[in-house]
Design an enzyme around this catalytic site. Structure first.
Site, PDB file in Angstrom:
ATOM      1  N   GLY A  92       0.686  -1.771  -3.328  1.00 54.43           N
ATOM      2  CA  GLY A  92      -0.001  -2.519  -4.364  1.00 54.43           C
ATOM      3  C   GLY A  92      -0.947  -3.559  -3.781  1.00 54.43           C
ATOM      4  O   GLY A  92      -2.111  -3.280  -3.551  1.00 54.43           O
ATOM      5  N   SER A 188       0.299   3.224   1.356  1.00 56.10           N
ATOM      6  CA  SER A 188      -0.689   2.238   0.947  1.00 56.10           C
ATOM      7  C   SER A 188      -0.305   0.845   1.448  1.00 56.10           C
ATOM      8  O   SER A 188      -0.110   0.663   2.643  1.00 56.10           O
ATOM      9  CB  SER A 188      -0.870   2.267  -0.575  1.00 56.10           C
ATOM     10  OG  SER A 188      -2.029   1.560  -0.944  1.00 56.10           O
ATOM     11  N   TYR A 189      -0.183  -0.144   0.556  1.00 57.45           N
ATOM     12  CA  TYR A 189       0.159  -1.487   1.025  1.00 57.45           C
ATOM     13  C   TYR A 189       1.580  -1.556   1.583  1.00 57.45           C
ATOM     14  O   TYR A 189       1.938  -2.535   2.253  1.00 57.45           O
ATOM     15  CB  TYR A 189      -0.046  -2.532  -0.079  1.00 57.45           C
ATOM     16  CG  TYR A 189      -0.147  -3.931   0.482  1.00 57.45           C
ATOM     17  CD1 TYR A 189      -1.342  -4.385   1.048  1.00 57.45           C
ATOM     18  CD2 TYR A 189       0.952  -4.787   0.485  1.00 57.45           C
ATOM     19  CE1 TYR A 189      -1.429  -5.656   1.601  1.00 57.45           C
ATOM     20  CE2 TYR A 189       0.866  -6.061   1.024  1.00 57.45           C
ATOM     21  CZ  TYR A 189      -0.323  -6.489   1.586  1.00 57.45           C
ATOM     22  OH  TYR A 189      -0.408  -7.747   2.143  1.00 57.45           O
ATOM     23  N   ASP A 393      -8.795  10.735   0.550  1.00 59.17           N
ATOM     24  CA  ASP A 393      -8.588   9.408  -0.036  1.00 59.17           C
ATOM     25  C   ASP A 393      -9.690   8.485   0.466  1.00 59.17           C
ATOM     26  O   ASP A 393      -9.914   8.391   1.678  1.00 59.17           O
ATOM     27  CB  ASP A 393      -7.208   8.880   0.390  1.00 59.17           C
ATOM     28  CG  ASP A 393      -6.999   7.416   0.041  1.00 59.17           C
ATOM     29  OD1 ASP A 393      -7.551   6.968  -0.976  1.00 59.17           O
ATOM     30  OD2 ASP A 393      -6.257   6.731   0.781  1.00 59.17           O
ATOM     31  N   HIS A 445      -4.604   9.981  -1.770  1.00 56.88           N
ATOM     32  CA  HIS A 445      -3.844   8.806  -1.351  1.00 56.88           C
ATOM     33  C   HIS A 445      -2.336   9.040  -1.462  1.00 56.88           C
ATOM     34  O   HIS A 445      -1.576   8.638  -0.595  1.00 56.88           O
ATOM     35  CB  HIS A 445      -4.268   7.629  -2.225  1.00 56.88           C
ATOM     36  CG  HIS A 445      -3.788   6.300  -1.757  1.00 56.88           C
ATOM     37  ND1 HIS A 445      -4.271   5.693  -0.623  1.00 56.88           N
ATOM     38  CD2 HIS A 445      -2.884   5.432  -2.277  1.00 56.88           C
ATOM     39  CE1 HIS A 445      -3.684   4.514  -0.462  1.00 56.88           C
ATOM     40  NE2 HIS A 445      -2.843   4.339  -1.454  1.00 56.88           N
TER      41      HIS A 445
END
Length: 471
Positions: A92, A188-189, A393, A445
């Site tokens: 996020g 991701s994060y 992505d 992603h």
């Protein structure tokens, strides 16, 4: 009292003490088992019949603040007692591993289009391991804090420390997992969350009587280093014809990619590129059609780079934003679903369950500019480390990951080669001393969503500690 009587008296006391210790241990064990049993999921609404066990609920990580993190455990399909424990985190910052990892990617179920029920995921990772989905930090999904200020003052450090507290206390609740091999995974994060938590565990083990048996971690399309991630992202946009030569040159000459918050001039260039040159595409998979539900919602196109939690261009950064996110938000807000999950049991969480928390994202107050120093520590500690990248992505693209990992300057043990799944090239891989890197061809992603079979092979090879198949 004679010697014989004194001896009998002594032996009786010893026996009684031993019995008391045994009863006390048994009482504790029964308490723990009862606590575990209280978290058992009998069945979720609309769930098909399955042969594996599920548990979900809360673990308090800070009693003073009333912070509690929500988890969902789906045990392995077969012989769970012999399988490792794999913890999955979404990024996020502020996005839910239940909404994404469990419901769109590696979990056993998918949510139907009507949000009325579930159907089975053919390539669920619990075919190979026990999966623990953790919603972290407090404020994500069903996780909460009774101290509302926590939602406006959080970041990497608290997330790592709270996640460690969660794991220590969760293992007390599920003691049968205490000696199990543990692996951390995410995307991701969570490229920050995962190595940061791994380091917390390694540091905890240095002084712990009962060590957590962490063996390694694997992250996908992972935010890694602010400078090289952002440089690689802009290069990806240009090399994939998403932006003009003029915009590319302007970005390269104007933006200082090492800054956590760019200048207004640089931010304006990002906005121009995304609004005027990208077109109506899904940046998380540039070749996939965007969701047609509420297609007029232009905020879905207002993506920002995921490497700057303070940027004004907010978009959910957990991964692909298809219609399945909308199905999840309907399903997990159903009272019968929350009851089955033991979620929001007090009914006092003052907001709806959402796939991502904009409040957390907007108020993320500390972030590592680079996790590469943590990689170096964990390579030295002997952890198994894999990094993978879906190559279509544009948010945390393959170029960003390659630029970042190149800064580790690791020796190559197996040179670049194509790896295969079902006689097709699944992607490309290179094995370094201390780290394996792999691409997944045609994946966005959320790699397991777009290429579930290839992602399953990737996971299998990671657990086995073997290079991806060359044929």
């Amino acid at each position: 009292m004679g010697r014989r009587e004194r001896s009998c008296w002594f032996l009786t006391i010893v026996a009684l003490c031993s019995l008391a210790v045994h009863v006390d241990a048994a009482t504790r064990a029964n308490y723990i088992n009862e606590e575990e049993e209280a978290d058992r999921i009998v069945a979720l609404p609309g769930q098909p019949t399955v042969g594996f066990h599920q548990f979900s609920g809360y673990v308090t990580v800070n009693a003073a603040a009333g912070r509690a993190l929500f988890y969902w455990l789906t045990e392995a399909l077969q012989q769970p007692s012999s399988k490792p424990l794999v913890i999955w985190l979404n990024g996020g910052p502020g996005c839910s591993s239940v909404g994404y990892g469990a419901s769109e990617e590696i979990g056993p179920f998918r949510i139907s289009k009507t949000s009325s029920g579930l159907y089975l995921n053919k390539f669920a990772w619990n075919r190979l391991a026990n999966l623990l989905f953790l919603e972290t930090p407090a404020g994500v999904g069903f996780s909460y804090s009774n101290r509302s200020s926590d939602l406006f003052d959080t970041g990497d450090r608290r997330t790592a420390k709270d996640s460690l507290q969660f794991l220590v206390r969760w293992l007390d609740r599920f003691p049968r997992y205490k000696n199990r091999e543990i692996y951390l995974t995410g995307e991701s994060y969570a490229g920050h969350y995962v190595p940061q938590l791994a380091r917390e565990i390694v540091n905890y083990n240095a002084n712990a009587k009962h060590k957590i048996n962490i063996k390694g971690f694997m992250v996908g399309n992972a935010v890694t280093d602010s400078h090289y991630d952002n440089l690689g992202t802009v290069n990806y946009w240009w090399s994939h014809a998403m932006i003009s030569d003029k915009t590319y040159r302007s970005l390269m000459s104007t933006c200082d990619f090492q800054r956590q918050k760019e200048s207004n001039e640089c931010e304006s260039l990002y906005y121009y590129a995304m609004d005027q040159e990208f077109g109506n595409i899904d940046q998380y998979n540039i070749y996939a059609p965007p969701c047609s539900i509420n297609n007029s919602d232009t905020s879905r196109r207002a993506m920002r780079l995921p490497h700057r939690p303070h940027s004004k261009f907010l978009r959910h950064l957990s991964g692909y934003d298809p219609c399945t996110e909308k199905y999840a938000e309907i399903y997990y807000n159903r009272p019968d679903v929350q009851k089955a999950l033991h979620a929001n049991i007090s009914g006092r969480i003052p907001y709806r369950w959402t796939a991502c928390s904009e409040t957390l994202n907007r108020n993320w107050n500390d972030t590592d500019t680079s996790v590469l120093p943590i990689y170096r520590e964990l390579i030295a500690a002997g952890l198994r480390i894999w990094v993978f990248s879906g190559d279509v992505d544009s948010v945390v693209p393959v170029t960003a990951t390659r630029y970042s990992l190149a800064q580790l300057k690791l020796d190559t043990t197996i040179p670049w080669y194509p790896w295969y799944v079902k006689k097709q090239v699944g992607g490309w891989s290179e094995v370094y001393k201390g780290l394996t890197f792999a691409t997944v061809r045609g994946a966005g992603h959320e790699v397991p969503m777009f290429k579930p079979r290839a992602a399953f092979q990737l996971f299998r090879s990671f657990l086995q500690g073997k290079p991806l198949p060359k044929s």
